[in-house]
Each structure stands twice: as structure tokens, then as C-alpha cells.
Write an enzyme that holds these catalytic residues in place. Structure first.
Site, PDB file in Angstrom:
ATOM      1  CE  LYS A  75      -4.273  -1.734   0.601  1.00 34.17           C
ATOM      2  NZ  LYS A  75      -5.620  -1.191   0.643  1.00 34.17           N
ATOM      3  CG  ASP A 123      -9.245  -2.802   6.481  1.00 33.21           C
ATOM      4  OD1 ASP A 123     -10.115  -2.658   7.345  1.00 33.21           O
ATOM      5  OD2 ASP A 123      -9.478  -3.253   5.350  1.00 33.21           O
TER       6      ASP A 123
END
Length: 402
Positions: A75, A123
Site C-alpha cells: 500500500k 484497515d
């Protein structure tokens, strides 16, 4: 669960905007931006010959994103990249000239960035990337975290100076609240999922992920025949599948999307041919993949470029974490977080149950992605029985005595 892609758009060319976003030119832009990051290094690719032999496959390689840009997850490539692009676009508009990544440190560009706030739901890993990107350019970040995000992951984001906003509910609830609050406050949402009218920024996030597959293709001795990639809302899977389809065309590898059985939103989209919301039941240990509705942009790509969809269970994800920590036959040690080894878990399940469906045999060359290291070290130690530091120290001791 296992499902071959029977959608009418399967193997058709990508939508032109997706082909542009995920193709060669987009990947070139990502690499140019990465070259200006001080801590950018190509992440390692590991061969797993003992595992390949055990499964009767020609080769298994793992691209290890646990070292990406100091954030420990793939990410790192998406959120920060999108923030950089958006700052340069806003500054270029205000200053009346075209700007590129080398201009990010200019005082006039940083003055524009200082007036901008970037928001997202997370998350854990995507929020760290957005927060890091905002800090690097001198902007502000507001990160929305749902009830399932661990305190350790929240603290890891807050270290980058982000405002942390807690949301009751799950990831999808945090996405909605981030969008609503940002609209009221004139913040820029950098989401890794899309919705009607909001597609370009998630496309930039996905574009950032193309660096993974471009590096892997350079590192691999031969083009893979099969690629197994995990999915939450589908962004990384779509980025890799879309780039492979654009670059290799009909010669691309068979592409399999793997999800937790408890949060299989891309699988559900494949069943009905469009993104749908799946029921939120018991949480999955695969925390970074706990999403209940596929991103429409990601699905648009995967409907064309993915060949199969499958799920794995909780125990399979944990077993892979342990297997990578204590490999057999001289294979390299790797630290994979709860969601990191899910692609490999899918391969293991497919070898047992779907070998013929996918054409897996002694000539198969399989690529999987370890999408994260131990981004929550405490949780990793609970599941593996050893801290990530001890796992890696054991690896270094073994190498020193070899």
C-alpha cells in the site's frame, strides 16, 4: 469456493481509461515518481524451489512487499503516490504551469500543499501511505479507522502526524463517513475503492501498484504462467492483472484472485457480474482484506483480466504465515502478515482442489505476492508463535552459519 470467470467481458480488451491508467505510460510515471523517493528500493523476489517441488510445479516465486518504502506493505505505493499527483495538479492549476515530481520541494508548491487535507478510510496500511505522503509534501491528513483496526496499526499511522478519526462499524462504514465528512470540510478523499462519480483517484492509487508487477517481470527468469493475488476491494489484483493484460496481451499468465471466505466481495461480484455488498458476519483474521463490496473500477478490470476467483479459510492464512517463517528444504524465510500470504494460501488450495481447472503442472511457473510484512507485530507473534524480529534474526543466523 472456486469459480472460473464466465463473465461476458472476460478476456476482452480493457476499458480505454483502465488501459491508459495501468499500461506502460502509467507505470513509467510511477517509476519516475519512485526514483525521487529517498528510501525507494526494488523489493526482493524469492524463489521457493522446495515448495514448488512438493507441489509438483515448475517454479514458485514470491515478490516480498514487506520492505516497501519503510511501510511494510504494498500500500506504500498507492496512497502516497496519489497524494503527490494531486498536490502537483492543484499547485499547477494555481501557479499556472505544469509541474512534476521534482517540483514537490519548491516553496510555492509546499505552500499550496499546506492548505490541503487528504482523507481516507483504512484497515491500516493504506492510511499509513496517505499519511506518509501528506507529511512528505507538507499537507495534512485525516484518517478514518473502523472498530476492527488494532491499536498498533492506529499508532503506526498517527506517527506521521495524521488526525485519527474513529468510526463505529466496519471498513465500508468508514469509507462512507470519510466521504461525508470530507465533503463537508472540503478535504480531498484518497480512497483505494471507487463509487459512482469517484473513479480517477482510486485509479491513481491502483496505478501506483503497477510498480510491483513491472519489477517482478524484470526480476523473474521467465514470464510466469500463473499469478495468484489476494483482494480486499480488488485494487492490487486489478492493477497487476490489468498491467499484465495490457503488456502481454494473449500471452499473459492465468490470473487468480484470492479472498477470505468471510469477506469475499470480488467473488460475489464474479458470481452476479457486478459489485454487490456481501453480508458482514464474523471478522476475518485477514484484516487488510476485510472488505464487503468490491471497488467498481477494480471489478471493471478484473471482469476482463482475471481468469478465476477463489477463497481461503482462516486456518489456511495462518498456516502460510507459519510456513513462510519456518520453510522447509532451504527455501528462504519470510515474514508475512495476516493478509500477506493469502495468494500463496490460494495456490496451496488450488494445487489440492483445482489443479486441472487451472492447468497447474510440472511446467507451471507461479508468481505470488507477499503483500505485507508484520504490520501488527503483536498480532503476528500471537499467530506465528514468534516475533517477526526473532523470525528474521533466525534467518540471519542461519545465513551466517551456512
Amino acid at each position: 469456493m472456486f469459480l472460473l470467470n464466465r463473465n461476458a467481458s472476460h478476456r476482452r480488451p480493457l476499458d480505454p481509461i483502465d488501459a491508459e491508467t495501468l499500461g506502460v505510460a502509467g507505470a513509467d510515471t510511477v517509476e519516475r515518481f519512485l526514483s525521487h523517493r529517498d528510501n525507494h528500493r526494488m523489493t526482493p523476489l524469492h524463489a521457493l524451489p522446495a515448495l514448488a517441488s512438493e507441489f509438483g510445479l515448475g517454479a514458485i516465486h514470491t515478490k516480498d512487499e514487506g520492505f516497501r518504502l519503510g511501510l511494510g506493505s504494498f500500500k506504500a505505493l498507492g496512497g502516497a503516490y496519489a497524494v503527490f499527483r494531486l498536490v502537483l495538479e492543484e499547485a499547477g492549476s494555481r501557479l499556472g504551469r505544469l509541474l512534476d515530481v521534482a517540483d514537490l520541494d519548491r516553496p510555492d508548491v509546499r505552500a499550496v500543499a499546506a492548505a490541503m487535507t487528504f482523507a481516507c478510510a483504512t484497515d491500516g496500511n493504506h492510511g499509513r501511505s496517505v499519511a506518509q505522503g501528506a507529511q512528505l509534501v507538507g499537507a495534512r491528513a485525516a484518517i478514518f479507522v473502523h472498530a476492527g483496526v488494532s491499536e498498533e496499526r492506529i499508532a503506526a499511522i498517527a506517527r506521521y502526524g495524521a488526525e485519527m478519526i474513529r468510526v463505529h462499524g466496519n471498513y465500508d462504514d468508514s469509507v462512507r463517513q470519510a466521504a461525508q465528512v470530507s465533503a463537508d470540510k472540503d478535504w480531498t478523499v484518497v480512497s483505494d475503492t471507487s463509487w459512482p462519480g469517484y473513479e480517477r483517484i482510486p485509479g491513481l492509487v491502483m496505478q501506483g501498484y503497477t510498480a510491483i508487477v513491472r519489477e517482478a517481470l524484470r526480476q523473474l527468469p521467465r514470464t510466469p504462467t500463473h499469478v495468484f493475488v489476494q483482494a480486499g476491494v480488488g485494487g492490487i489484483a486489478a492493477a497487476l492483472a490489468g498491467h499484465l493484460a495490457t503488456v502481454l496481451g494473449d500471452a499473459r499468465p492465468t490470473f487468480i484472485v484470492v479472498e477470505p471466505a468471510r469477506a469475499a466481495c470480488v467473488f460475489a461480484a464474479a458470481q452476479v457480474g457486478r459489485p454487490v455488498k456481501v453480508a458482514h458476519g464474523q471478522p476475518t483474521v485477514m484484516a487488510m482484506l476485510e472488505c464487503y463490496e468490491a471497488s467498481p473500477v477494480a471489478w471493471r478490470v478484473l471482469a476482463r483480466a482475471a481468469d478465476a476467483f477463489m477463497t481461503v479459510d482462516e486456518d489456511e492464512a495462518i498456516a502460510v504465515m507459519r510456513r513462510l517463517a519456518w520453510p522447509a528444504g532451504g527455501d528462504p524465510v519470510m515474514v508475512a502478515g495476516e493478509s500477506g500470504g493469502v495468494g500463496l494460501a490460494g495456490l496451496i488450495r488450488a494445487v489440492a482442489d483445482n489443479r486441472a481447472d487451472l492447468g497447474l503442472d510440472g511446467k507451471s511457473r507461479v508468481l505470488v505476492i507477499n503483500t505485507e510484512g508484520a504490520t501488527d507485530p503483536h498480532r503476528y507473534a500471537e499467530l506465528v508463535g514468534m516475533s517477526p524480529t526473532d523470525v528474521l534474526e533466525g534467518k540471519m543466523t542461519a545465513e551466517a552459519t551456512a
